[in-house]
Enzyme design. Structure first.
Site, short mmCIF file in Angstrom:
data_model
loop_
_atom_site.label_atom_id
_atom_site.label_comp_id
_atom_site.label_asym_id
_atom_site.label_seq_id
_atom_site.Cartn_x
_atom_site.Cartn_y
_atom_site.Cartn_z
N CYS A 16 84.37 42.00 -75.36
CA CYS A 16 84.72 43.34 -74.91
C CYS A 16 84.37 44.37 -75.99
O CYS A 16 83.64 45.33 -75.75
CB CYS A 16 86.22 43.43 -74.59
SG CYS A 16 86.69 42.50 -73.12
N HIS A 27 90.41 48.09 -70.44
CA HIS A 27 90.96 46.75 -70.30
C HIS A 27 91.91 46.72 -69.11
O HIS A 27 92.74 47.62 -68.96
CB HIS A 27 91.74 46.34 -71.56
CG HIS A 27 90.93 45.54 -72.52
ND1 HIS A 27 90.70 45.90 -73.84
CD2 HIS A 27 90.27 44.36 -72.34
CE1 HIS A 27 89.94 44.98 -74.42
NE2 HIS A 27 89.66 44.04 -73.54
N GLU A 70 90.24 52.12 -74.15
CA GLU A 70 89.90 51.88 -75.56
C GLU A 70 89.15 53.09 -76.12
O GLU A 70 88.16 53.54 -75.56
CB GLU A 70 89.03 50.62 -75.69
CG GLU A 70 89.68 49.34 -75.16
CD GLU A 70 90.84 48.85 -76.03
OE1 GLU A 70 91.00 49.37 -77.17
OE2 GLU A 70 91.58 47.96 -75.57
#
Length: 222
Positions: free
Chosen positions: A148, A167, A84
């Site tokens: 998250c 992730h 991410e």
């Protein structure tokens, strides 16, 4: 070694349909593998609770003073290990494990809408995919507006961007815990390599910046 790099890697506790959270299993697999002699690795399991994240993360950053914090979370939609690039401040409407969600629906009342990691995830992704770990890695710009994303944004805010979020898919879909551990090891090592490179470039830039004029003048005529 007194000047070991300090790295914190976190996974999450079980929640919802994830009775076993592959993120924490993967982090434990990474802990067994380690990150080499030059790195002091600390791991920790994070509750799937907004308020717990708000109290835990500042103490992690303050007490450990890490060079890098990498958070790992599970995504039921993921089929690759997904890096991410950024965390988001607003849009937290989903209830956590305590059936709580922030009334403001945001992480930091006065924070920017989005904070990006200092690490270029595309570069990390390319380097890991070019290695032979046999686990596919991809990049995303949306960490999902749940714990998250909330945790990532909070860490990016506290650590001036020296954080990352990864992730991972649920176990066996398609990767084993050992696969995920190896992938995390490769990913974190590449992140540290990039940070090292940036630091070296900064030092070089500083040195050149303080160069005397005579030296610069000679250089221009070479």
């Amino acid at each position: 070694m007194a000047n070991k790099k300090k790295v914190i890697v976190t996974g999450f506790e079980p929640f919802g349909e994830h009775a076993v959270n592959s993120s924490w299993v993967a982090v434990q697999a990474l802990e067994r593998l380690g990150l080499g002699e030059a790195v002091e690795l600390h791991v920790c399991e994070v509750p799937v609770e907004y308020q717990a994240v708000q109290s835990l993360l500042p103490s992690l950053w303050r007490e450990r003073q890490p060079q890098l914090v990498v958070h790992v979370g599970v995504s039921g939609l993921a089929t690759t290990v997904t890096l991410e690039q950024c965390g988001h401040n607003r849009g937290y409407k989903r209830l956590d494990n305590c059936s709580f969600c922030p009334s403001s629906q945001c992480c930091m009342e006065d924070g920017p809408d989005c904070i990006s990691s200092v690490l270029d995830m595309e570069t990390v992704c390319k380097r890991v995919n070019n290695s032979d770990i046999r686990v596919a890695v991809s990049v995303s710009k949306d960490a999902g507006r749940y714990l998250c994303d909330y945790t990532y944004y909070t860490s990016l805010y506290l650590g001036q961007g020296h954080a990352a979020f990864v992730h991972v898919p649920p176990l066996g879909k398609p990767y084993s815990s050992q696969d995920l551990g190896r992938a995390l090891q490769a990913v974190v090592q590449e992140m540290l390599n990039l940070l090292e490179l940036d630091h070296t470039e900064e030092e070089t830039h500083k040195h050149n910046h303080h160069c005397n004029h005579k030296h610069q003048h000679q250089h221009e005529h070479q």
